[in-house]
Design a protein around this motif. Structure first.
Motif, PDB file in Angstrom:
ATOM      1  N   LYS A 265      10.167  -7.155  -2.847  1.00  0.00           N
ATOM      2  CA  LYS A 265      11.101  -7.701  -1.824  1.00  0.00           C
ATOM      3  C   LYS A 265      10.483  -8.096  -0.635  1.00  0.00           C
ATOM      4  N   LEU A 266       9.439  -7.288  -0.088  1.00  0.00           N
ATOM      5  CA  LEU A 266       8.645  -7.505   0.934  1.00  0.00           C
ATOM      6  C   LEU A 266       7.872  -8.936   0.903  1.00  0.00           C
ATOM      7  N   MET A 267       7.616  -9.280  -0.248  1.00  0.00           N
ATOM      8  CA  MET A 267       6.623 -10.397  -0.491  1.00  0.00           C
ATOM      9  C   MET A 267       7.709 -11.667  -0.366  1.00  0.00           C
TER      10      MET A 267
ATOM     11  N   LEU B 194      -7.435  -7.040   6.992  1.00  0.00           N
ATOM     12  CA  LEU B 194      -8.275  -8.204   7.404  1.00  0.00           C
ATOM     13  C   LEU B 194      -9.349  -8.441   6.321  1.00  0.00           C
ATOM     14  N   ALA B 195      -9.808  -7.430   5.796  1.00  0.00           N
ATOM     15  CA  ALA B 195     -10.796  -7.405   4.662  1.00  0.00           C
ATOM     16  C   ALA B 195     -10.274  -8.102   3.367  1.00  0.00           C
ATOM     17  N   THR B 196      -9.065  -7.894   3.314  1.00  0.00           N
ATOM     18  CA  THR B 196      -8.616  -8.436   1.573  1.00  0.00           C
ATOM     19  C   THR B 196      -8.294  -9.897   2.016  1.00  0.00           C
ATOM     20  N   ILE B 197      -7.976 -10.247   3.185  1.00  0.00           N
ATOM     21  CA  ILE B 197      -7.777 -11.683   3.509  1.00  0.00           C
ATOM     22  C   ILE B 197      -8.939 -12.610   3.693  1.00  0.00           C
ATOM     23  N   ILE B 198     -10.149 -11.854   4.146  1.00  0.00           N
ATOM     24  CA  ILE B 198     -11.335 -12.673   4.482  1.00  0.00           C
ATOM     25  C   ILE B 198     -11.949 -12.658   2.952  1.00  0.00           C
ATOM     26  N   PHE B 199     -11.923 -11.608   2.043  1.00  0.00           N
ATOM     27  CA  PHE B 199     -12.721 -11.869   0.886  1.00  0.00           C
ATOM     28  C   PHE B 199     -11.845 -12.812  -0.448  1.00  0.00           C
ATOM     29  N   SER B 200     -10.399 -12.791  -0.064  1.00  0.00           N
ATOM     30  CA  SER B 200      -9.840 -13.720  -0.726  1.00  0.00           C
ATOM     31  C   SER B 200     -10.002 -15.144  -0.411  1.00  0.00           C
TER      32      SER B 200
ATOM     33  N   SER C  42       0.076 -15.148  -9.329  1.00  0.00           N
ATOM     34  CA  SER C  42      -0.460 -15.504  -8.172  1.00  0.00           C
ATOM     35  C   SER C  42      -1.331 -14.271  -7.691  1.00  0.00           C
ATOM     36  N   LEU C  43      -2.432 -14.860  -6.781  1.00  0.00           N
ATOM     37  CA  LEU C  43      -3.215 -13.775  -6.177  1.00  0.00           C
ATOM     38  C   LEU C  43      -2.527 -12.551  -5.332  1.00  0.00           C
ATOM     39  N   ILE C  44      -1.430 -13.130  -4.669  1.00  0.00           N
ATOM     40  CA  ILE C  44      -0.768 -12.051  -4.011  1.00  0.00           C
ATOM     41  C   ILE C  44      -0.081 -10.989  -4.980  1.00  0.00           C
ATOM     42  N   GLU C  45       0.494 -11.667  -6.047  1.00  0.00           N
ATOM     43  CA  GLU C  45       1.191 -10.664  -6.950  1.00  0.00           C
ATOM     44  C   GLU C  45      -0.069  -9.829  -7.616  1.00  0.00           C
ATOM     45  N   PHE C  46      -0.988 -10.334  -7.880  1.00  0.00           N
ATOM     46  CA  PHE C  46      -2.113  -9.700  -8.596  1.00  0.00           C
ATOM     47  C   PHE C  46      -2.374  -8.421  -7.755  1.00  0.00           C
ATOM     48  N   LEU C  47      -2.758  -8.853  -6.210  1.00  0.00           N
ATOM     49  CA  LEU C  47      -3.171  -7.794  -5.173  1.00  0.00           C
ATOM     50  C   LEU C  47      -2.032  -6.666  -5.027  1.00  0.00           C
ATOM     51  N   SER C  48      -0.799  -7.407  -5.101  1.00  0.00           N
ATOM     52  CA  SER C  48       0.546  -6.119  -5.364  1.00  0.00           C
ATOM     53  C   SER C  48       0.197  -5.283  -6.255  1.00  0.00           C
ATOM     54  N   THR C  49      -0.076  -5.723  -7.509  1.00  0.00           N
ATOM     55  CA  THR C  49      -0.007  -4.876  -8.655  1.00  0.00           C
ATOM     56  C   THR C  49      -1.184  -3.748  -8.564  1.00  0.00           C
ATOM     57  N   TYR C  50      -2.206  -4.209  -8.195  1.00  0.00           N
ATOM     58  CA  TYR C  50      -3.421  -3.412  -8.442  1.00  0.00           C
ATOM     59  C   TYR C  50      -3.872  -2.570  -7.120  1.00  0.00           C
TER      60      TYR C  50
ATOM     61  N   ILE D 262     -12.628 -16.272   0.922  1.00  0.00           N
ATOM     62  CA  ILE D 262     -13.964 -16.574   0.474  1.00  0.00           C
ATOM     63  C   ILE D 262     -14.223 -17.192  -0.924  1.00  0.00           C
ATOM     64  N   LEU D 263     -13.365 -15.999  -1.730  1.00  0.00           N
ATOM     65  CA  LEU D 263     -13.911 -16.021  -3.217  1.00  0.00           C
ATOM     66  C   LEU D 263     -12.515 -17.248  -3.887  1.00  0.00           C
ATOM     67  N   PHE D 264     -11.353 -17.151  -3.215  1.00  0.00           N
ATOM     68  CA  PHE D 264     -10.319 -18.064  -3.621  1.00  0.00           C
ATOM     69  C   PHE D 264      -9.557 -18.746  -2.546  1.00  0.00           C
ATOM     70  N   PRO D 265     -10.149 -19.814  -2.001  1.00  0.00           N
ATOM     71  CA  PRO D 265      -9.663 -20.374  -0.837  1.00  0.00           C
ATOM     72  C   PRO D 265      -8.238 -20.965  -1.032  1.00  0.00           C
ATOM     73  N   ASN D 266      -7.443 -20.456  -0.078  1.00  0.00           N
ATOM     74  CA  ASN D 266      -6.048 -21.056  -0.004  1.00  0.00           C
ATOM     75  C   ASN D 266      -5.237 -20.362  -1.029  1.00  0.00           C
ATOM     76  N   GLU D 267      -5.883 -19.690  -1.787  1.00  0.00           N
ATOM     77  CA  GLU D 267      -4.784 -19.005  -2.983  1.00  0.00           C
ATOM     78  C   GLU D 267      -4.038 -17.834  -2.232  1.00  0.00           C
ATOM     79  N   LEU D 268      -4.154 -17.238  -1.290  1.00  0.00           N
ATOM     80  CA  LEU D 268      -3.386 -16.001  -0.824  1.00  0.00           C
ATOM     81  C   LEU D 268      -2.164 -16.559   0.108  1.00  0.00           C
ATOM     82  N   ASP D 269      -0.893 -16.211  -0.273  1.00  0.00           N
ATOM     83  CA  ASP D 269      -0.077 -16.522   0.715  1.00  0.00           C
ATOM     84  C   ASP D 269      -0.326 -15.343   1.705  1.00  0.00           C
ATOM     85  N   ILE D 270      -0.656 -16.003   2.881  1.00  0.00           N
ATOM     86  CA  ILE D 270      -0.946 -14.951   4.114  1.00  0.00           C
ATOM     87  C   ILE D 270       0.180 -14.370   4.652  1.00  0.00           C
ATOM     88  N   THR D 271       1.251 -15.140   4.947  1.00  0.00           N
ATOM     89  CA  THR D 271       2.444 -14.497   5.554  1.00  0.00           C
ATOM     90  C   THR D 271       3.096 -13.581   4.513  1.00  0.00           C
TER      91      THR D 271
END
Length: 265
Positions: A228-230, A138-144, A65-73, A146-155
């Motif tokens: 654990k946080l996610m 905020l920037a990460t959420i916005i760009f995510s 998932s996108l959040i796992e990808f962002l968490s890793t990198y 824009i590029l991948f709508p509804n892919e990011l688990d914002i909570t």
């Protein structure tokens, strides 16, 4: 709080803040953009080629998932190290920098108590970290979006960044304590830089697994667990509590040390 001093610190720090933020934003945009099947395959091949090296920086699990990808990198290296550089430089400048160049004598000569001066500096350090991390979040959420709508688990993503803030709150408290208690600027930089970097290197060695795996539990970074946080695991609550307690104790002790210490100005 001394608002004149606070305003002065804002103007004096804007250049450093802007540079760190610009580098973070550039990297974040690049990482978000890289979230696609073609690039994921390339990254998986890179991980298979250098598994231990990638694991050391927390980049062994790309995730689905996108959040796992962002968490890793983002949360294995960049968002740990760059804010750390900012905190070390700012914490030393706010107290020991003034003592070293003789400006602290002028601050103390003003009709402001030592407590008011050191509390203002501590507040500015925490506020700067909060604004830096809030902006990148905020920037990460916005760009995510824009590029991948509804892919990011914002909570889950917000929970992850709350954990990141508490981690840097604790580390900044230690850096501020060192700045308030050191005898000179060189010593302050040595301890405020050396200990966090040593902890990070121990964490990296622990991530490589094997006989070194248990080393990671001897550092403050072990209290920041993105997975654990996610997942909003219950154990992440006491980890955040521990980080908050460490930070508060360090800041309180730093303020007390500065108020009580002898300053040879």
């Amino acid at each position: 709080m001394n608002f004149t001093l606070l305003k002065h610190e804002m103007l004096a720090t804007v250049k450093l803040f802007s540079i760190i933020l610009a580098v973070l934003m550039l990297y974040i945009i690049s990482i978000v953009y890289m979230y696609n099947p073609e690039m994921s395959n390339t990254l998986k091949q890179l991980t298979e080629t250098m598994p231990e090296m990638m694991a050391a920086f927390g980049m062994s699990n790309i995730g689905d998932s996108l959040i796992e990808f962002l968490s890793t990198y983002l949360y294995g290296f960049l968002l740990l190290i760059l804010p750390l550089v900012f905190m070390i430089m700012l914490a030393n400048k706010l107290i020991m920098g003034y003592i070293d160049n003789g400006s602290m004598a002028y601050l103390i000569a003003t009709p402001n108590t030592r407590f008011k001066i050191v509390f203002t500096q501590a507040f500015f350090l925490v506020a700067s970290i909060f604004i830096l991390l809030s902006t990148t979040t905020l920037a990460t959420i916005i760009f995510s979006e824009i590029l991948f709508p509804n892919e990011l688990d914002i909570t889950a993503f917000l929970t992850l960044n709350i954990g990141l803030f508490f981690l840097h709150f604790a580390i900044s408290g230690y850096c501020f304590l060192v700045s308030c208690s050191s005898k000179d600027l060189r010593t302050s930089y040595a301890y405020s830089t050396g200990v966090p970097i040593l902890f990070y290197l121990i964490e990296a060695l622990g991530n490589m697994g094997g006989s070194l795996e248990k080393l990671q539990y001897f550092t403050i970074y072990s209290l920041f667990d993105p997975e654990k946080l996610m997942a909003q695991d219950s154990s992440s609550i006491w980890m955040l509590g521990a980080l908050f307690l460490i930070g508060m104790l360090c800041y309180m002790l730093a303020i007390r040390v500065f108020v009580k210490r002898d300053l040879y100005l």
